[in-house]
Write an enzyme that holds these catalytic residues in place. Sequence first.
Site, PDB file in Angstrom:
ATOM      1  N   GLY A 197      -8.196 -11.098 -22.978  1.00 48.19           N
ATOM      2  CA  GLY A 197      -6.821 -11.543 -22.112  1.00 48.19           C
ATOM      3  C   GLY A 197      -6.812 -13.129 -21.621  1.00 48.19           C
ATOM      4  O   GLY A 197      -5.688 -13.779 -21.925  1.00 48.19           O
ATOM      5  N   ARG A 229      -8.970  -5.506 -28.782  1.00 46.03           N
ATOM      6  CA  ARG A 229      -8.980  -6.051 -27.492  1.00 46.03           C
ATOM      7  C   ARG A 229     -10.240  -5.757 -27.123  1.00 46.03           C
ATOM      8  O   ARG A 229     -10.882  -4.875 -26.935  1.00 46.03           O
ATOM      9  CB  ARG A 229      -7.948  -5.286 -26.682  1.00 46.03           C
ATOM     10  N   GLU A 240      -6.488  -0.450 -17.103  1.00 42.64           N
ATOM     11  CA  GLU A 240      -6.584  -1.544 -17.414  1.00 42.64           C
ATOM     12  C   GLU A 240      -4.989  -2.074 -17.776  1.00 42.64           C
ATOM     13  O   GLU A 240      -4.147  -1.151 -17.266  1.00 42.64           O
ATOM     14  CB  GLU A 240      -7.269  -2.292 -18.608  1.00 42.64           C
ATOM     15  N   MET A 241      -4.375  -3.000 -18.433  1.00 37.29           N
ATOM     16  CA  MET A 241      -3.191  -3.380 -18.276  1.00 37.29           C
ATOM     17  C   MET A 241      -2.574  -3.734 -19.907  1.00 37.29           C
ATOM     18  O   MET A 241      -1.377  -4.126 -19.986  1.00 37.29           O
ATOM     19  CB  MET A 241      -2.755  -4.451 -17.577  1.00 37.29           C
ATOM     20  N   SER A 248     -15.445  -3.745 -14.634  1.00 37.01           N
ATOM     21  CA  SER A 248     -16.205  -5.000 -13.863  1.00 37.01           C
ATOM     22  C   SER A 248     -16.108  -4.322 -12.647  1.00 37.01           C
ATOM     23  O   SER A 248     -16.536  -5.107 -11.686  1.00 37.01           O
ATOM     24  CB  SER A 248     -14.712  -6.090 -14.078  1.00 37.01           C
ATOM     25  N   ASP A 249     -15.347  -3.195 -12.285  1.00 36.31           N
ATOM     26  CA  ASP A 249     -15.518  -2.809 -10.734  1.00 36.31           C
ATOM     27  C   ASP A 249     -15.141  -1.245 -10.928  1.00 36.31           C
ATOM     28  O   ASP A 249     -14.735  -0.747 -11.932  1.00 36.31           O
ATOM     29  CB  ASP A 249     -14.399  -3.512 -10.133  1.00 36.31           C
TER      30      ASP A 249
HETATM   31  N1  HPA Z   1      -6.628  -2.682 -12.739  1.00 38.73           N
HETATM   32  C1  HPA Z   1      -6.288  -3.180 -13.869  1.00 38.73           C
HETATM   33  N2  HPA Z   1      -6.692  -4.012 -14.487  1.00 38.73           N
HETATM   34  C2  HPA Z   1      -7.979  -4.101 -14.437  1.00 38.73           C
HETATM   35  C3  HPA Z   1      -8.721  -3.400 -13.289  1.00 38.73           C
HETATM   36  C4  HPA Z   1      -7.996  -2.948 -12.361  1.00 38.73           C
HETATM   37  O1  HPA Z   1      -8.334  -2.225 -11.346  1.00 38.73           O
HETATM   38  N3  HPA Z   1      -9.911  -4.052 -13.131  1.00 38.73           N
HETATM   39  C5  HPA Z   1     -10.159  -4.820 -14.392  1.00 38.73           C
HETATM   40  N4  HPA Z   1      -8.929  -4.571 -14.976  1.00 38.73           N
END
Ligand code: HPA
Length: 238
Positions: A21, A88, A182-183, A206-207
């Site tokens: 991204g 991606r 994700e998005m 990442s979380d």
């Molecule tokens: N939401 C959307 N995209 C993301 C997130 C999330 O919590 N963490 C990393 N990319």
Amino acid sequence: MATPHIAAEPDDFAPAVLMPGDPKRAQRIAEAVLDGPRLVSDVRGMLGFTGTHEGKPLSVMGSGMGQPSFTIYATELFSQFGVQRIIRVGTAGGIGKDVHVGDVVIATGAHTDSAMNQLRVPGVNFSAVADFHLAQAAWAEAEAAGMTDRVHAGTIISRDHFYFTPEGQTEALSRYGTLAVEMEAAALYGTAAEYGTQALAVLTISDHLLDHSGDMSAEDRETRFQDSLRLAVAAALS
Ligand code: HPA
């Protein structure tokens, strides 16, 4: 030649493009992975590089955040620059119960709350799926590297909102086996279907949205990101 969002010659891109991204991450990946990286486009600061990896041509370009931005770049790359596959590489929030921060998710399919694929074939709930051969190549690399204990393959959700979620949606998706949030991936898979090309998303967790016990240091995040990059490069050049 230029498209509205990419200023490059038709042969400036390799057949395979890695797309994070963040354009600055695209530059760091290009410097780490490519021999002889060359800046091929910088419209709106969305840096794109082409070089070689183990003698094979490979490009890296930023996508921006969200499905509209990703779709603009993927459409121009597939339709005007001869690109055949886009992988991606990005981060995602974990929601699967066995998914941990630092793990890698190979997104074999992407649910979405976005209208972008809904508009493609009227009356149809489009199935946004990865290219089977790219997913297989990424998994084979995980096996070869002995990484399968921290790599997952399965569905994700590509949401439009980062900061708003309908109550209970994340928990319900988790119950239905969805691994991460994700998005962008659903839009990538829809665009590849439109052009008959290949696509895959390889994501670093990442979380974790439902379990905050496993947060990582910035250093750990960067080394774990190398895991997903390794799988993405293997798929790109397979
Ligand atoms: N939401 C959307 N995209 C993301 C997130 C999330 O919590 N963490 C990393 N990319």
